[in-house]
Write an enzyme that holds these catalytic residues in place. Structure first.
Site, PDB file in Angstrom:
ATOM      1  N   SER A   1      26.427  90.950  32.754  1.00  0.00           N
ATOM      2  CA  SER A   1      25.254  91.893  33.312  1.00  0.00           C
ATOM      3  C   SER A   1      25.283  93.042  32.476  1.00  0.00           C
ATOM      4  O   SER A   1      26.804  93.774  32.528  1.00  0.00           O
ATOM      5  CB  SER A   1      24.625  91.855  34.950  1.00  0.00           C
ATOM      6  OG  SER A   1      23.823  93.136  34.914  1.00  0.00           O
TER       7      SER A   1
ATOM      8  N   TYR B   1      27.568  93.997  43.001  1.00  0.00           N
ATOM      9  CA  TYR B   1      27.913  93.123  41.817  1.00  0.00           C
ATOM     10  C   TYR B   1      27.653  93.784  40.937  1.00  0.00           C
ATOM     11  O   TYR B   1      29.069  92.916  39.938  1.00  0.00           O
ATOM     12  CB  TYR B   1      26.356  92.886  42.211  1.00  0.00           C
ATOM     13  CG  TYR B   1      25.148  92.306  40.873  1.00  0.00           C
ATOM     14  CD1 TYR B   1      25.092  90.903  40.847  1.00  0.00           C
ATOM     15  CD2 TYR B   1      24.898  92.320  39.563  1.00  0.00           C
ATOM     16  CE1 TYR B   1      24.941  90.063  39.631  1.00  0.00           C
ATOM     17  CE2 TYR B   1      24.121  92.328  38.921  1.00  0.00           C
ATOM     18  CZ  TYR B   1      24.102  90.697  39.001  1.00  0.00           C
ATOM     19  OH  TYR B   1      23.277  90.284  37.694  1.00  0.00           O
TER      20      TYR B   1
END
Length: 284
Positions: free
Chosen positions: A170, A183
């Site tokens: 990501s 995250y």
């Protein structure tokens, strides 16, 4: 014909949907090479989003025998039926689930030519407000489950001298994002793992691709508890990421950004971290 298998209710476990197939195997070739042989792809996180889009992309292309994994049995079944795939519904953070998936794949369709580790979850909010069990869950799913599955599948690729591991990261892992501390840390770990593993596998015939998507139009944001409200960057369709993954596999690319302009903030952060941090603090 599709057969469904599941454990009794008293002993819940992985659920499987498997189409009949001729599972004869031949000597493997590089994943990106032109071949008339049916190859095997194992895709995790395939019940929705990028994983589901990639399963459909590979199915439409032909020449692939697919094994799909996800935590939502009903959604996974739908994707499997759409793609003539074998579905193995299981939470890979549960003890032994990774081994069950790897063993099932080998027994059902043979050695894996392409592993796409796309399973992941997020959580948005201030780190001090994040429940401790959610910290564990984000790290378990995004990092530990991925590493464990790669560890199980990789020896077969190395022994065959061919194969590719695709790790879905990501942008948050490349530049860090406010209110997504854990995250971001998890996806940064995935990126570092991809680089380190690639160095180790040099000369084995096995490649590693790190996919770095930005904002993708999937149920991810609904499930993390906070919708995506920014005007930029705009969400891209999951199908666009799936196409980028397929291109990366064919061309043997080490890293791919979706959309491509995301390379720029990553390079600015690497070349001028102080400047990047000032800009990030100002513009978010």
């Amino acid at each position: 014909m599709v057969h469904a298998f599941s454990r009794p209710r008293s002993a819940p476990g992985p659920q499987v949907v498997a189409p009949d197939a001729d599972h004869a195997r031949t000597r493997r070739e590089p994943v990106g090479a032109r071949s008339t042989r049916t190859r095997t792809a194992l895709v995790t996180g395939a019940s929705s989003g990028i994983g589901a889009a990639l399963a459909r992309r590979l199915s439409d292309e032909g020449g692939w025998r697919l094994v799909l994994n996800g935590r939502d049995p009903s959604r996974l079944r739908e994707v499997a039926e759409d793609t003539a795939a074998t579905a193995f519904a299981a939470d890979l953070t549960m003890p032994g689930a990774d081994r069950q998936l790897a063993d099932f794949t080998l027994a059902t369709v043979g050695p894996v030519d392409l592993l796409v580790a796309g399973a992941g979850i997020g959580w948005a909010g201030e780190f001090l407000d994040m429940p401790p069990h959610t910290i564990d869950e984000v790290l378990d799913i995004n990092v530990l489950a991925t590493l464990r599955l790669v560890r199980l599948v990789l020896p077969g690729m190395v022994a065959a001298g061919a194969g590719r591991v695709v790790l879905v990261g990501s942008l948050a892992g490349s530049v860090a994002v406010r209110d997504e501390a854990v995250y971001s840390a998890a996806k940064a770990a995935v990126g570092a793992f991809a680089d380190a593993l690639r160095y180790e596998l040099r000369g084995t015939g096995v490649g590693v691709t790190h996919v770095v998507p930005g904002v993708v139009d999937t149920p991810f944001f609904e499930r993390r508890g906070t919708p995506y409200l920014r005007s930029r960057p705009r969400p891209v369709p999951a199908e666009r990421v799936a196409d980028a993954v397929r291109t990366a596999v064919v061309r043997g690319r080490d890293e791919v950004y979706v959309p491509g302009w995301l390379r720029l903030p990553c390079r600015v952060r690497g070349a001028a971290p102080g400047l990047y941090r000032r800009l990030a603090a100002r513009f978010g």
